[in-house]
Design a protein around this motif. Structure first.
Motif, PDB file in Angstrom:
ATOM      1  N   LEU A  14      12.560 -18.058  -9.902  1.00  0.00           N
ATOM      2  CA  LEU A  14      12.290 -16.631  -9.754  1.00  0.00           C
ATOM      3  C   LEU A  14      13.560 -15.876  -9.397  1.00  0.00           C
ATOM      4  CD1 LEU A  14       9.763 -14.731  -9.827  1.00  0.00           C
ATOM      5  CD2 LEU A  14       9.741 -14.903  -7.337  1.00  0.00           C
ATOM      6  N   GLU A  15      14.370 -16.457  -8.513  1.00  0.00           N
ATOM      7  CA  GLU A  15      15.638 -15.836  -8.136  1.00  0.00           C
ATOM      8  C   GLU A  15      16.588 -15.759  -9.329  1.00  0.00           C
ATOM      9  OE1 GLU A  15      17.137 -18.091  -4.862  1.00  0.00           O
ATOM     10  OE2 GLU A  15      15.450 -17.594  -3.540  1.00  0.00           O
ATOM     11  N   VAL A  16      16.575 -16.781 -10.164  1.00  0.00           N
ATOM     12  CA  VAL A  16      17.433 -16.786 -11.345  1.00  0.00           C
ATOM     13  C   VAL A  16      16.983 -15.709 -12.327  1.00  0.00           C
ATOM     14  CG1 VAL A  16      18.085 -18.141 -13.382  1.00  0.00           C
ATOM     15  CG2 VAL A  16      18.165 -19.177 -11.106  1.00  0.00           C
ATOM     16  N   ARG A  17      15.672 -15.555 -12.502  1.00  0.00           N
ATOM     17  CA  ARG A  17      15.184 -14.485 -13.389  1.00  0.00           C
ATOM     18  C   ARG A  17      15.594 -13.108 -12.857  1.00  0.00           C
ATOM     19  NH1 ARG A  17      10.915 -18.262 -14.483  1.00  0.00           N
ATOM     20  NH2 ARG A  17      10.896 -18.628 -16.755  1.00  0.00           N
ATOM     21  N   ARG A  18      15.570 -12.949 -11.547  1.00  0.00           N
ATOM     22  CA  ARG A  18      16.011 -11.685 -10.947  1.00  0.00           C
ATOM     23  C   ARG A  18      17.489 -11.461 -11.240  1.00  0.00           C
ATOM     24  NH1 ARG A  18      15.758  -7.865  -6.584  1.00  0.00           N
ATOM     25  NH2 ARG A  18      17.700  -6.704  -6.939  1.00  0.00           N
ATOM     26  N   GLY A  36      15.923 -15.314 -25.061  1.00  0.00           N
ATOM     27  CA  GLY A  36      16.218 -16.733 -25.151  1.00  0.00           C
ATOM     28  C   GLY A  36      16.768 -17.317 -23.868  1.00  0.00           C
ATOM     29  N   ALA A  37      17.362 -16.463 -23.020  1.00  0.00           N
ATOM     30  CA  ALA A  37      17.816 -16.933 -21.713  1.00  0.00           C
ATOM     31  C   ALA A  37      16.620 -17.210 -20.805  1.00  0.00           C
ATOM     32  CB  ALA A  37      18.740 -15.899 -21.071  1.00  0.00           C
ATOM     33  N   LEU A  38      15.646 -16.321 -20.835  1.00  0.00           N
ATOM     34  CA  LEU A  38      14.503 -16.442 -19.931  1.00  0.00           C
ATOM     35  C   LEU A  38      13.616 -17.637 -20.247  1.00  0.00           C
ATOM     36  CD1 LEU A  38      13.571 -12.676 -19.619  1.00  0.00           C
ATOM     37  CD2 LEU A  38      14.593 -14.110 -17.857  1.00  0.00           C
ATOM     38  N   SER A  39      13.581 -18.059 -21.495  1.00  0.00           N
ATOM     39  CA  SER A  39      12.740 -19.218 -21.834  1.00  0.00           C
ATOM     40  C   SER A  39      13.321 -20.521 -21.299  1.00  0.00           C
ATOM     41  CB  SER A  39      12.515 -19.315 -23.353  1.00  0.00           C
ATOM     42  OG  SER A  39      13.735 -19.454 -24.048  1.00  0.00           O
ATOM     43  N   MET A  76      23.253 -16.322 -20.383  1.00  0.00           N
ATOM     44  CA  MET A  76      23.000 -15.512 -19.194  1.00  0.00           C
ATOM     45  C   MET A  76      22.194 -16.288 -18.153  1.00  0.00           C
ATOM     46  SD  MET A  76      21.509 -11.639 -18.995  1.00  0.00           S
ATOM     47  CE  MET A  76      20.014 -12.044 -19.890  1.00  0.00           C
ATOM     48  N   GLY A  77      21.178 -17.018 -18.589  1.00  0.00           N
ATOM     49  CA  GLY A  77      20.399 -17.839 -17.672  1.00  0.00           C
ATOM     50  C   GLY A  77      21.233 -18.959 -17.078  1.00  0.00           C
TER      51      GLY A  77
END
Length: 274
Positions: A14-18, A36-39, A76-77
């Motif tokens: 969750l912190e990484v998505r933020r 594609g980063a979020l997946s 980015m992820g």
């Protein structure tokens, strides 16, 4: 795997998505490869915060596990994970995509910052991972190689040459994780080039392949720890492109898009634990 460990990794994800939200908004009005980063976030969080052996204070430690991002546009992820792990600072993270940054839109090798290889053209990362896995065996190291690939790049012949080679060299220290979000830049993977049953394909090449929910931490953890019985391992991770935000999930417009202030604020409200 106990509930406390699952919660720890879910909180990290969750912190990484933020952080991905912050990077994308900080890069506005330029577009970022957001979807594609979020997946990949749940996969990367499990790898970096529970599975992989590395030492942030000694990033060139010879026996470290190595991670290779083959779908480089989703970097980015990856950068957000490296910041969470302590390889890069938050200040450095926010230079993503800017002039003179060491964090451009595709990764550039920087081992002191935890970045093991450069990536631009798709279909190359598995070969790099294979080379490192062979080197580890020749040097009698216990180091493992993990490669994160996109299902779209499995359209490329170079991938299947590498798949054949990994089996031939019996690389049981190699794991390929395929982000099976079924979308490519210009549309559905099925319409562009249907790769069919990837689990069956990898098995037919002599790999140990399994299919999982790529957003279920327990599934990811168990798959990464599963005994491959002397073979290279392929994990087909079924994922959702743009995972985590209502405006981007399964919306291929977010393959490469600009995050507006309105959507950034919406994302902040959705990026919280209840």
């Amino acid at each position: 795997m106990d509930d406390a460990l699952i919660e720890k990794i879910e909180t990290a994800a969750l912190e990484v998505r933020r952080k991905c939200l912050d990077i994308a908004f900080g890069n506005s009005p330029k577009a970022t490869h957001f979807g594609g980063a979020l997946s990949t976030v749940d996969i990367l969080s499990t790898l970096y915060f529970e599975i992989m052996n590395y030492d942030v204070s000694n990033p060139r430690w010879e026996n470290r596990d190595r991670f290779f991002l083959s779908k480089g546009h989703s970097v980015m992820g990856y950068y957000a994970i490296l910041a969470k792990a302590g390889f890069i600072t938050n200040e450095e993270l926010m230079t993503y995509g800017q002039n003179a940054t060491f964090l451009p839109g595709h990764p550039v090798i920087n081992k002191d910052k935890g970045i093991e290889s450069t990536n631009g053209s798709l279909g190359m990362g598995l070969s790099v991972g294979i080379g490192n896995a062979i080197a580890a065996k020749k040097q009698n190291l216990t180091s493992r190689s993990f490669v994160l690939m996109g299902d779209g790049e499995c359209n490329e012949g170079s991938v299947w040459e590498a798949v054949m080679a990994a089996s031939h060299f019996k690389l049981d220290n190699l794991t390929a994780i395929i982000d099976r979000n079924r979308l490519q830049q210009t549309g559905s993977g099925t319409d562009i080039m249907d790769v069919g049953d990837l689990c069956e394909k990898f098995n037919s090449f002599g790999w140990h392949a399994l299919e999982i929910n790529g957003h279920n931490i327990k599934d990811i953890f168990m798959a990464l720890n599963e005994d491959a019985r002397g073979k290279p391992k392929a994990i087909i991770a079924k994922t959702i492109k743009g995972k985590g935000f209502s405006f981007s999930e399964e919306n291929n417009a977010w393959h490469h898009a600009v995050l507006t202030e309105k959507l950034y604020n919406l994302g902040l409200t959705e990026c919280r634990r209840d």
